[in-house]
Motif scaffolding. Sequence first.
Motif, PDB file in Angstrom:
ATOM      1  N   ILE A   1      -9.089   4.883  -1.974  1.00  0.00           N
ATOM      2  CA  ILE A   1      -9.260   6.221  -1.419  1.00  0.00           C
ATOM      3  C   ILE A   1      -8.680   7.230  -2.407  1.00  0.00           C
ATOM      4  CG2 ILE A   1      -8.852   7.731   0.548  1.00  0.00           C
ATOM      5  CD1 ILE A   1      -7.945   4.118   1.039  1.00  0.00           C
ATOM      6  N   PRO A   2      -9.540   7.910  -3.158  1.00  0.00           N
ATOM      7  CA  PRO A   2      -9.042   8.947  -4.063  1.00  0.00           C
ATOM      8  C   PRO A   2      -8.591  10.163  -3.254  1.00  0.00           C
ATOM      9  CG  PRO A   2     -11.379   8.404  -4.499  1.00  0.00           C
ATOM     10  CD  PRO A   2     -11.007   7.783  -3.206  1.00  0.00           C
ATOM     11  N   ALA A   3      -7.499  10.790  -3.663  1.00  0.00           N
ATOM     12  CA  ALA A   3      -7.034  12.000  -2.970  1.00  0.00           C
ATOM     13  C   ALA A   3      -8.149  13.037  -2.989  1.00  0.00           C
ATOM     14  CB  ALA A   3      -5.787  12.542  -3.661  1.00  0.00           C
TER      15      ALA A   3
ATOM     16  N   ARG B   1      -5.874   0.479   0.400  1.00  0.00           N
ATOM     17  CA  ARG B   1      -5.568  -0.182   1.673  1.00  0.00           C
ATOM     18  C   ARG B   1      -6.110  -1.604   1.618  1.00  0.00           C
ATOM     19  NH1 ARG B   1      -1.534   2.492   4.180  1.00  0.00           N
ATOM     20  NH2 ARG B   1      -1.978   4.712   4.328  1.00  0.00           N
TER      21      ARG B   1
ATOM     22  N   ARG C   1      -5.185   5.918  -3.501  1.00  0.00           N
ATOM     23  CA  ARG C   1      -4.474   5.085  -2.539  1.00  0.00           C
ATOM     24  C   ARG C   1      -5.323   3.847  -2.269  1.00  0.00           C
ATOM     25  NH1 ARG C   1      -0.812   5.198   1.449  1.00  0.00           N
ATOM     26  NH2 ARG C   1      -0.203   7.372   1.200  1.00  0.00           N
TER      27      ARG C   1
ATOM     28  N   ASP D   1       0.821  -1.220   0.000  1.00  0.00           N
ATOM     29  CA  ASP D   1       0.000   0.000   0.000  1.00  0.00           C
ATOM     30  C   ASP D   1       0.851   1.265   0.000  1.00  0.00           C
ATOM     31  OD1 ASP D   1      -2.275  -1.564   0.001  1.00  0.00           O
ATOM     32  OD2 ASP D   1      -2.531  -1.505   2.181  1.00  0.00           O
TER      33      ASP D   1
ATOM     34  N   ALA E   1     -13.547   7.499   0.419  1.00  0.00           N
ATOM     35  CA  ALA E   1     -13.080   6.124   0.554  1.00  0.00           C
ATOM     36  C   ALA E   1     -14.243   5.161   0.310  1.00  0.00           C
ATOM     37  CB  ALA E   1     -12.510   5.893   1.951  1.00  0.00           C
TER      38      ALA E   1
ATOM     39  N   LEU F   1      -9.724  -1.375  -0.035  1.00  0.00           N
ATOM     40  CA  LEU F   1     -10.343  -0.053  -0.005  1.00  0.00           C
ATOM     41  C   LEU F   1      -9.626   0.834  -1.022  1.00  0.00           C
ATOM     42  CD1 LEU F   1     -10.563   0.572   3.843  1.00  0.00           C
ATOM     43  CD2 LEU F   1     -12.445  -0.062   2.328  1.00  0.00           C
TER      44      LEU F   1
END
Lengths: 150, 150, 150
Positions: free
Chosen positions: C110-112, C83, C81, C32, C116, C108
Amino acid sequence: MSSFAPPADLAGATALYVEVQHFYGRQMRHLDEGEIQQWADTFTEDGVFTANAHPKPQEGRAAIVEGALAAHRKLADQGIRRRHWLGMLQVAEQPDGTIRADSYAIVLAIPAGGQAAVELSCSCADVLVRDGAGLRVRHRSVRRDDLPPR
Amino acid sequence: MSSFAPPADLAGATALYVEVQHFYGRQMRHLDEGEIQQWADTFTEDGVFTANAHPKPQEGRAAIVEGALAAHRKLADQGIRRRHWLGMLQVAEQPDGTIRADSYAIVLAIPAGGQAAVELSCSCADVLVRDGAGLRVRHRSVRRDDLPPR
Amino acid sequence: MSSFAPPADLAGATALYVEVQHFYGRQMRHLDEGEIQQWADTFTEDGVFTANAHPKPQEGRAAIVEGALAAHRKLADQGIRRRHWLGMLQVAEQPDGTIRADSYAIVLAIPAGGQAAVELSCSCADVLVRDGAGLRVRHRSVRRDDLPPR
Protein backbone atom coordinates in the motif's frame (compact mmCIF):
# COMPACT_ATOMS: atom_id res chain seq x y z
CA MET A 1 0.26 -5.42 21.73
CA SER A 2 0.88 -6.35 25.35
CA SER A 3 -2.86 -6.68 25.93
CA PHE A 4 -2.87 -9.89 23.87
CA ALA A 5 -1.23 -12.08 26.49
CA PRO A 6 -1.84 -15.83 26.54
CA PRO A 7 -5.21 -16.56 28.13
CA ALA A 8 -5.74 -18.24 31.49
CA ASP A 9 -8.98 -19.84 30.23
CA LEU A 10 -7.89 -21.63 27.05
CA ALA A 11 -11.26 -23.14 26.09
CA GLY A 12 -13.01 -19.83 26.68
CA ALA A 13 -10.43 -17.89 24.70
CA THR A 14 -10.66 -20.39 21.85
CA ALA A 15 -14.45 -20.14 21.75
CA LEU A 16 -14.36 -16.35 21.86
CA TYR A 17 -11.83 -16.11 19.03
CA VAL A 18 -14.01 -18.30 16.84
CA GLU A 19 -17.15 -16.44 17.87
CA VAL A 20 -15.62 -13.17 16.72
CA GLN A 21 -14.64 -14.73 13.38
CA HIS A 22 -18.19 -16.03 12.99
CA PHE A 23 -19.64 -12.66 13.94
CA TYR A 24 -17.51 -10.85 11.37
CA GLY A 25 -18.53 -13.31 8.66
CA ARG A 26 -22.17 -12.57 9.36
CA GLN A 27 -21.73 -8.85 9.86
CA MET A 28 -19.77 -8.11 6.71
CA ARG A 29 -22.09 -10.30 4.61
CA HIS A 30 -24.97 -8.06 5.69
CA LEU A 31 -23.05 -5.02 4.48
CA ASP A 32 -21.92 -6.62 1.22
CA GLU A 33 -25.42 -7.90 0.43
CA GLY A 34 -26.97 -4.50 1.09
CA GLU A 35 -28.84 -5.69 4.19
CA ILE A 36 -28.22 -2.35 5.80
CA GLN A 37 -30.66 -2.60 8.68
CA GLN A 38 -29.22 -5.97 9.71
CA TRP A 39 -25.75 -4.46 9.33
CA ALA A 40 -26.66 -1.61 11.64
CA ASP A 41 -28.14 -4.09 14.13
CA THR A 42 -24.67 -5.57 14.60
CA PHE A 43 -23.73 -2.30 16.31
CA THR A 44 -25.06 -1.24 19.70
CA GLU A 45 -27.76 1.42 19.63
CA ASP A 46 -25.11 3.98 20.62
CA GLY A 47 -22.42 2.39 18.44
CA VAL A 48 -19.74 4.60 16.92
CA PHE A 49 -18.02 4.09 13.57
CA THR A 50 -14.96 6.21 13.02
CA ALA A 51 -12.50 6.11 10.13
CA ASN A 52 -9.50 8.10 8.99
CA ALA A 53 -11.29 8.38 5.60
CA HIS A 54 -14.41 10.00 7.14
CA PRO A 55 -14.66 13.67 8.03
CA LYS A 56 -16.40 12.80 11.32
CA PRO A 57 -17.52 9.72 13.29
CA GLN A 58 -20.92 8.13 12.66
CA GLU A 59 -22.51 8.14 16.11
CA GLY A 60 -25.45 5.84 16.78
CA ARG A 61 -27.25 3.30 14.61
CA ALA A 62 -29.22 5.90 12.66
CA ALA A 63 -26.00 7.58 11.50
CA ILE A 64 -24.46 4.20 10.69
CA VAL A 65 -27.51 3.26 8.58
CA GLU A 66 -27.38 6.60 6.79
CA GLY A 67 -23.69 6.25 5.95
CA ALA A 68 -24.00 2.66 4.77
CA LEU A 69 -27.09 3.36 2.65
CA ALA A 70 -25.35 6.24 0.88
CA ALA A 71 -22.29 4.11 0.17
CA HIS A 72 -24.39 1.15 -0.97
CA ARG A 73 -26.48 3.25 -3.37
CA LYS A 74 -23.40 4.80 -4.89
CA LEU A 75 -21.86 1.38 -5.51
CA ALA A 76 -25.13 0.00 -6.90
CA ASP A 77 -25.33 2.92 -9.32
CA GLN A 78 -21.82 2.08 -10.51
CA GLY A 79 -22.60 -1.65 -10.79
CA ILE A 80 -19.92 -2.50 -8.26
CA ARG A 81 -20.11 -5.22 -5.63
CA ARG A 82 -17.84 -5.10 -2.61
CA ARG A 83 -16.53 -7.96 -0.50
CA HIS A 84 -15.07 -7.14 2.91
CA TRP A 85 -12.60 -9.62 4.35
CA LEU A 86 -11.45 -9.31 7.97
CA GLY A 87 -8.53 -11.45 9.06
CA MET A 88 -5.30 -11.72 11.03
CA LEU A 89 -7.49 -11.36 14.08
CA GLN A 90 -6.37 -10.47 17.61
CA VAL A 91 -8.94 -10.86 20.39
CA ALA A 92 -8.62 -9.96 24.05
CA GLU A 93 -11.16 -9.66 26.85
CA GLN A 94 -10.70 -6.37 28.66
CA PRO A 95 -10.94 -5.80 32.43
CA ASP A 96 -14.20 -3.86 31.90
CA GLY A 97 -15.83 -6.90 30.26
CA THR A 98 -15.65 -5.57 26.72
CA ILE A 99 -13.77 -7.40 24.00
CA ARG A 100 -11.03 -5.79 21.99
CA ALA A 101 -10.78 -7.20 18.48
CA ASP A 102 -8.14 -5.99 16.04
CA SER A 103 -8.13 -7.16 12.45
CA TYR A 104 -6.75 -6.47 9.03
CA ALA A 105 -9.33 -5.73 6.34
CA ILE A 106 -9.28 -6.11 2.58
CA VAL A 107 -12.04 -4.54 0.51
CA LEU A 108 -12.46 -6.15 -2.88
CA ALA A 109 -14.34 -4.32 -5.62
CA ILE A 110 -16.01 -6.38 -8.33
CA PRO A 111 -17.62 -4.51 -11.23
CA ALA A 112 -20.46 -6.41 -12.93
CA GLY A 113 -18.90 -8.15 -15.91
CA GLY A 114 -15.48 -6.77 -14.95
CA GLN A 115 -12.25 -7.58 -13.16
CA ALA A 116 -12.20 -8.09 -9.38
CA ALA A 117 -9.44 -6.16 -7.62
CA VAL A 118 -8.21 -5.07 -4.22
CA GLU A 119 -9.77 -1.66 -3.59
CA LEU A 120 -8.50 -0.97 -0.08
CA SER A 121 -6.35 -2.35 2.71
CA CYS A 122 -7.33 -1.26 6.21
CA SER A 123 -6.79 -1.97 9.88
CA CYS A 124 -9.86 -2.31 12.06
CA ALA A 125 -9.95 -1.87 15.86
CA ASP A 126 -13.26 -2.88 17.48
CA VAL A 127 -14.67 -2.74 20.96
CA LEU A 128 -17.28 -5.51 21.11
CA VAL A 129 -19.86 -6.11 23.81
CA ARG A 130 -21.97 -9.13 24.55
CA ASP A 131 -25.62 -8.25 24.06
CA GLY A 132 -28.03 -11.08 24.78
CA ALA A 133 -26.83 -14.20 22.98
CA GLY A 134 -24.52 -12.42 20.55
CA LEU A 135 -21.88 -9.78 20.03
CA ARG A 136 -22.30 -6.19 18.92
CA VAL A 137 -19.83 -3.48 18.00
CA ARG A 138 -19.79 -0.57 20.43
CA HIS A 139 -16.90 1.22 18.79
CA ARG A 140 -15.17 0.63 15.46
CA SER A 141 -12.14 2.50 14.23
CA VAL A 142 -11.06 1.81 10.65
CA ARG A 143 -7.75 3.06 9.33
CA ARG A 144 -7.17 2.97 5.60
CA ASP A 145 -3.54 2.02 5.08
CA ASP A 146 -3.11 4.43 2.18
CA LEU A 147 -4.16 7.47 4.22
CA PRO A 148 -2.42 9.11 7.19
CA PRO A 149 -3.87 8.46 10.67
CA ARG A 150 -6.38 11.09 11.68
CA MET B 1 -28.94 -15.51 7.43
CA SER B 2 -31.33 -16.50 10.19
CA SER B 3 -30.02 -20.07 10.10
CA PHE B 4 -26.77 -18.89 11.72
CA ALA B 5 -28.20 -18.47 15.22
CA PRO B 6 -25.92 -18.73 18.26
CA PRO B 7 -25.25 -22.36 19.08
CA ALA B 8 -26.56 -24.21 22.13
CA ASP B 9 -23.39 -26.34 22.24
CA LEU B 10 -20.59 -23.79 22.31
CA ALA B 11 -17.64 -26.19 22.47
CA GLY B 12 -19.11 -28.29 19.67
CA ALA B 13 -19.81 -25.27 17.50
CA THR B 14 -16.29 -23.97 18.08
CA ALA B 15 -14.72 -27.30 17.13
CA LEU B 16 -16.91 -27.60 14.02
CA TYR B 17 -16.06 -24.10 12.82
CA VAL B 18 -12.34 -24.82 13.14
CA GLU B 19 -12.76 -28.25 11.55
CA VAL B 20 -14.35 -26.65 8.48
CA GLN B 21 -11.49 -24.13 8.25
CA HIS B 22 -9.00 -26.98 8.49
CA PHE B 23 -10.90 -28.99 5.90
CA TYR B 24 -10.92 -26.10 3.44
CA GLY B 25 -7.18 -25.54 3.92
CA ARG B 26 -6.54 -29.16 3.00
CA GLN B 27 -9.11 -29.32 0.22
CA MET B 28 -8.05 -26.21 -1.67
CA ARG B 29 -4.37 -27.11 -1.35
CA HIS B 30 -5.12 -30.36 -3.18
CA LEU B 31 -6.71 -28.38 -6.01
CA ASP B 32 -3.96 -25.76 -6.14
CA GLU B 33 -1.21 -28.39 -6.12
CA GLY B 34 -2.88 -30.35 -8.90
CA GLU B 35 -3.66 -33.32 -6.65
CA ILE B 36 -6.89 -33.79 -8.52
CA GLN B 37 -7.82 -37.26 -7.27
CA GLN B 38 -7.35 -36.15 -3.64
CA TRP B 39 -9.37 -33.03 -4.45
CA ALA B 40 -12.20 -35.15 -5.82
CA ASP B 41 -12.04 -37.38 -2.74
CA THR B 42 -13.05 -34.38 -0.62
CA PHE B 43 -16.46 -34.63 -2.30
CA THR B 44 -18.91 -37.44 -1.68
CA GLU B 45 -19.16 -40.05 -4.43
CA ASP B 46 -22.40 -38.37 -5.58
CA GLY B 47 -21.11 -34.85 -4.89
CA VAL B 48 -22.35 -31.97 -7.03
CA PHE B 49 -20.37 -28.89 -8.03
CA THR B 50 -22.43 -26.12 -9.52
CA ALA B 51 -21.33 -22.62 -10.50
CA ASN B 52 -22.83 -19.61 -12.21
CA ALA B 53 -19.79 -19.69 -14.51
CA HIS B 54 -20.43 -23.29 -15.64
CA PRO B 55 -22.98 -24.25 -18.30
CA LYS B 56 -24.17 -27.20 -16.18
CA PRO B 57 -23.43 -28.82 -12.80
CA GLN B 58 -20.67 -31.41 -12.41
CA GLU B 59 -22.49 -34.37 -10.91
CA GLY B 60 -20.47 -37.08 -9.17
CA ARG B 61 -16.75 -37.46 -8.51
CA ALA B 62 -15.91 -38.54 -12.06
CA ALA B 63 -17.36 -35.32 -13.48
CA ILE B 64 -15.59 -33.28 -10.78
CA VAL B 65 -12.25 -34.92 -11.64
CA GLU B 66 -12.81 -34.28 -15.34
CA GLY B 67 -13.60 -30.61 -14.80
CA ALA B 68 -10.67 -30.03 -12.46
CA LEU B 69 -8.19 -31.86 -14.71
CA ALA B 70 -9.21 -29.79 -17.72
CA ALA B 71 -8.85 -26.56 -15.72
CA HIS B 72 -5.53 -27.63 -14.23
CA ARG B 73 -4.03 -28.59 -17.62
CA LYS B 74 -5.07 -25.29 -19.15
CA LEU B 75 -3.43 -23.34 -16.31
CA ALA B 76 -0.29 -25.49 -16.46
CA ASP B 77 -0.02 -24.82 -20.20
CA GLN B 78 -0.20 -21.10 -19.46
CA GLY B 79 2.36 -21.34 -16.64
CA ILE B 80 -0.17 -20.04 -14.14
CA ARG B 81 -0.52 -21.17 -10.53
CA ARG B 82 -3.75 -20.53 -8.66
CA ARG B 83 -4.29 -20.08 -4.93
CA HIS B 84 -7.82 -20.41 -3.59
CA TRP B 85 -8.59 -18.64 -0.31
CA LEU B 86 -11.87 -19.33 1.49
CA GLY B 87 -12.76 -17.05 4.37
CA MET B 88 -15.42 -15.04 6.20
CA LEU B 89 -16.89 -18.42 7.07
CA GLN B 90 -20.40 -19.12 8.35
CA VAL B 91 -21.12 -22.63 9.65
CA ALA B 92 -24.40 -24.10 10.84
CA GLU B 93 -25.51 -27.64 11.57
CA GLN B 94 -28.80 -28.35 9.83
CA PRO B 95 -31.72 -30.33 11.26
CA ASP B 96 -30.99 -33.16 8.77
CA GLY B 97 -27.47 -33.58 10.20
CA THR B 98 -25.69 -31.92 7.28
CA ILE B 99 -23.54 -28.85 7.76
CA ARG B 100 -24.13 -25.65 5.87
CA ALA B 101 -20.91 -23.70 5.28
CA ASP B 102 -20.94 -20.37 3.48
CA SER B 103 -17.70 -18.61 2.61
CA TYR B 104 -16.17 -15.90 0.51
CA ALA B 105 -13.54 -17.03 -1.97
CA ILE B 106 -10.61 -15.24 -3.58
CA VAL B 107 -8.80 -16.86 -6.46
CA LEU B 108 -5.28 -15.54 -6.95
CA ALA B 109 -3.48 -16.12 -10.23
CA ILE B 110 0.32 -16.18 -10.21
CA PRO B 111 2.10 -16.46 -13.56
CA ALA B 112 5.57 -18.03 -13.38
CA GLY B 113 7.99 -15.12 -13.17
CA GLY B 114 5.09 -12.65 -13.20
CA GLN B 115 2.86 -10.55 -11.02
CA ALA B 116 0.36 -12.19 -8.63
CA ALA B 117 -3.14 -10.71 -8.83
CA VAL B 118 -6.70 -11.29 -7.77
CA GLU B 119 -8.33 -13.24 -10.57
CA LEU B 120 -11.79 -13.78 -9.12
CA SER B 121 -13.99 -13.03 -6.13
CA CYS B 122 -16.72 -15.58 -5.41
CA SER B 123 -19.22 -16.73 -2.82
CA CYS B 124 -19.31 -20.41 -1.96
CA ALA B 125 -22.26 -22.26 -0.38
CA ASP B 126 -21.47 -25.83 0.69
CA VAL B 127 -23.47 -28.68 2.12
CA LEU B 128 -20.97 -30.82 4.05
CA VAL B 129 -21.50 -34.27 5.47
CA ARG B 130 -19.50 -36.23 7.98
CA ASP B 131 -18.04 -39.31 6.35
CA GLY B 132 -16.01 -41.52 8.64
CA ALA B 133 -13.55 -39.36 10.54
CA GLY B 134 -13.75 -36.36 8.21
CA LEU B 135 -15.92 -34.01 6.21
CA ARG B 136 -16.88 -34.20 2.57
CA VAL B 137 -18.72 -31.84 0.27
CA ARG B 138 -22.06 -33.17 -0.90
CA HIS B 139 -23.07 -30.01 -2.73
CA ARG B 140 -21.09 -26.91 -3.63
CA SER B 141 -22.50 -23.83 -5.27
CA VAL B 142 -19.99 -21.19 -6.35
CA ARG B 143 -21.11 -17.78 -7.50
CA ARG B 144 -18.61 -15.55 -9.23
CA ASP B 145 -19.28 -12.02 -8.05
CA ASP B 146 -18.66 -10.53 -11.49
CA LEU B 147 -21.33 -12.67 -13.18
CA PRO B 148 -25.10 -12.62 -12.70
CA PRO B 149 -26.67 -15.43 -10.63
CA ARG B 150 -27.74 -18.35 -12.78
CA MET C 1 -0.62 -33.96 3.23
CA SER C 2 -1.09 -37.25 5.04
CA SER C 3 0.33 -35.77 8.23
CA PHE C 4 -2.87 -33.75 8.68
CA ALA C 5 -5.04 -36.63 9.86
CA PRO C 6 -8.08 -36.01 12.06
CA PRO C 7 -6.98 -35.45 15.65
CA ALA C 8 -7.62 -37.83 18.52
CA ASP C 9 -7.91 -34.90 20.95
CA LEU C 10 -10.54 -32.67 19.35
CA ALA C 11 -10.62 -29.90 21.97
CA GLY C 12 -6.83 -29.75 22.05
CA ALA C 13 -6.58 -29.65 18.26
CA THR C 14 -9.21 -26.91 18.09
CA ALA C 15 -7.40 -24.80 20.67
CA LEU C 16 -4.05 -25.28 18.93
CA TYR C 17 -5.43 -24.30 15.52
CA VAL C 18 -6.84 -21.09 16.98
CA GLU C 19 -3.66 -20.43 18.95
CA VAL C 20 -1.63 -20.58 15.74
CA GLN C 21 -4.04 -18.17 14.04
CA HIS C 22 -3.75 -15.83 16.99
CA PHE C 23 0.03 -16.13 17.00
CA TYR C 24 0.25 -15.29 13.30
CA GLY C 25 -1.98 -12.26 13.75
CA ARG C 26 0.36 -10.94 16.44
CA GLN C 27 3.56 -11.93 14.67
CA MET C 28 2.80 -10.41 11.28
CA ARG C 29 1.49 -7.20 12.87
CA HIS C 30 4.88 -6.76 14.51
CA LEU C 31 6.54 -7.05 11.11
CA ASP C 32 4.05 -4.79 9.34
CA GLU C 33 4.28 -2.12 12.06
CA GLY C 34 8.06 -2.17 11.95
CA GLU C 35 8.37 -3.63 15.45
CA ILE C 36 11.37 -5.60 14.29
CA GLN C 37 12.71 -6.68 17.67
CA GLN C 38 9.28 -8.01 18.69
CA TRP C 39 9.05 -9.71 15.30
CA ALA C 40 12.40 -11.40 15.85
CA ASP C 41 11.31 -12.46 19.34
CA THR C 42 8.59 -14.61 17.74
CA PHE C 43 11.40 -16.83 16.46
CA THR C 44 13.52 -19.04 18.68
CA GLU C 45 17.03 -17.77 19.40
CA ASP C 46 18.32 -20.25 16.81
CA GLY C 47 15.38 -19.75 14.46
CA VAL C 48 15.89 -20.12 10.72
CA PHE C 49 14.11 -18.19 7.97
CA THR C 50 14.57 -19.59 4.52
CA ALA C 51 12.91 -18.48 1.29
CA ASN C 52 13.18 -19.31 -2.39
CA ALA C 53 13.59 -15.54 -2.95
CA HIS C 54 16.62 -15.28 -0.65
CA PRO C 55 20.15 -16.22 -1.67
CA LYS C 56 20.71 -17.98 1.66
CA PRO C 57 18.84 -18.73 4.91
CA GLN C 58 18.78 -16.24 7.78
CA GLU C 59 20.08 -18.26 10.71
CA GLY C 60 19.43 -17.01 14.24
CA ARG C 61 17.57 -14.01 15.58
CA ALA C 62 20.34 -11.55 14.80
CA ALA C 63 20.24 -12.46 11.11
CA ILE C 64 16.44 -12.30 11.13
CA VAL C 65 16.53 -8.82 12.67
CA GLU C 66 19.09 -7.69 10.12
CA GLY C 67 17.06 -8.94 7.17
CA ALA C 68 13.79 -7.46 8.44
CA LEU C 69 15.36 -4.08 9.25
CA ALA C 70 16.84 -3.80 5.77
CA ALA C 71 13.51 -4.68 4.16
CA HIS C 72 11.59 -2.32 6.44
CA ARG C 73 13.91 0.63 5.77
CA LYS C 74 13.68 0.11 2.03
CA LEU C 75 9.87 0.10 2.16
CA ALA C 76 9.81 3.14 4.45
CA ASP C 77 12.03 5.02 2.00
CA GLN C 78 9.57 4.19 -0.76
CA GLY C 79 6.56 5.19 1.36
CA ILE C 80 5.11 1.70 1.10
CA ARG C 81 3.26 -0.15 3.84
CA ARG C 82 2.95 -3.92 3.69
CA ARG C 83 0.25 -6.14 5.14
CA HIS C 84 0.96 -9.84 5.47
CA TRP C 85 -2.03 -12.18 5.55
CA LEU C 86 -1.58 -15.85 6.46
CA GLY C 87 -4.52 -18.15 5.87
CA MET C 88 -5.79 -21.51 4.66
CA LEU C 89 -3.97 -22.90 7.67
CA GLN C 90 -3.03 -26.54 8.29
CA VAL C 91 -1.77 -27.46 11.74
CA ALA C 92 -0.42 -30.78 13.00
CA GLU C 93 1.43 -31.78 16.12
CA GLN C 94 4.46 -33.84 15.23
CA PRO C 95 5.76 -36.92 17.08
CA ASP C 96 8.77 -34.89 18.29
CA GLY C 97 6.48 -32.38 20.02
CA THR C 98 6.94 -29.63 17.45
CA ILE C 99 4.02 -28.19 15.53
CA ARG C 100 3.91 -28.14 11.78
CA ALA C 101 1.90 -25.20 10.43
CA ASP C 102 1.41 -24.69 6.71
CA SER C 103 -0.28 -21.58 5.38
CA TYR C 104 -0.88 -19.51 2.31
CA ALA C 105 0.39 -15.95 2.45
CA ILE C 106 -0.65 -12.80 0.65
CA VAL C 107 1.55 -9.72 0.85
CA LEU C 108 -0.33 -6.51 0.12
CA ALA C 109 1.61 -3.36 -0.76
CA ILE C 110 0.00 0.00 0.00
CA PRO C 111 1.82 3.12 -1.19
CA ALA C 112 1.04 6.24 0.87
CA GLY C 113 -1.71 8.04 -1.03
CA GLY C 114 -1.79 5.28 -3.63
CA GLN C 115 -3.55 2.10 -4.67
CA ALA C 116 -3.33 -1.04 -2.51
CA ALA C 117 -2.48 -4.18 -4.49
CA VAL C 118 -1.42 -7.77 -4.13
CA GLU C 119 2.36 -7.76 -4.21
CA LEU C 120 3.08 -11.45 -3.65
CA SER C 121 1.45 -14.81 -3.14
CA CYS C 122 3.47 -17.32 -1.12
CA SER C 123 3.28 -20.61 0.72
CA CYS C 124 4.67 -20.76 4.22
CA ALA C 125 5.79 -23.92 6.05
CA ASP C 126 6.61 -23.40 9.72
CA VAL C 127 7.96 -25.57 12.49
CA LEU C 128 6.66 -24.05 15.72
CA VAL C 129 7.73 -24.87 19.25
CA ARG C 130 6.12 -24.07 22.54
CA ASP C 131 8.35 -21.76 24.55
CA GLY C 132 7.02 -20.83 27.95
CA ALA C 133 3.43 -19.71 27.57
CA GLY C 134 3.55 -19.07 23.83
CA LEU C 135 4.66 -20.28 20.44
CA ARG C 136 7.81 -19.44 18.53
CA VAL C 137 8.98 -20.25 15.02
CA ARG C 138 11.98 -22.56 14.94
CA HIS C 139 12.04 -22.89 11.17
CA ARG C 140 10.17 -21.00 8.47
CA SER C 141 10.31 -21.79 4.79
CA VAL C 142 8.58 -19.30 2.48
CA ARG C 143 8.03 -20.09 -1.17
CA ARG C 144 7.03 -17.26 -3.47
CA ASP C 145 4.55 -18.72 -5.93
CA ASP C 146 5.97 -16.73 -8.85
CA LEU C 147 9.48 -18.14 -8.42
CA PRO C 148 10.74 -21.70 -8.90
CA PRO C 149 11.41 -23.78 -5.77
CA ARG C 150 14.99 -23.51 -4.64
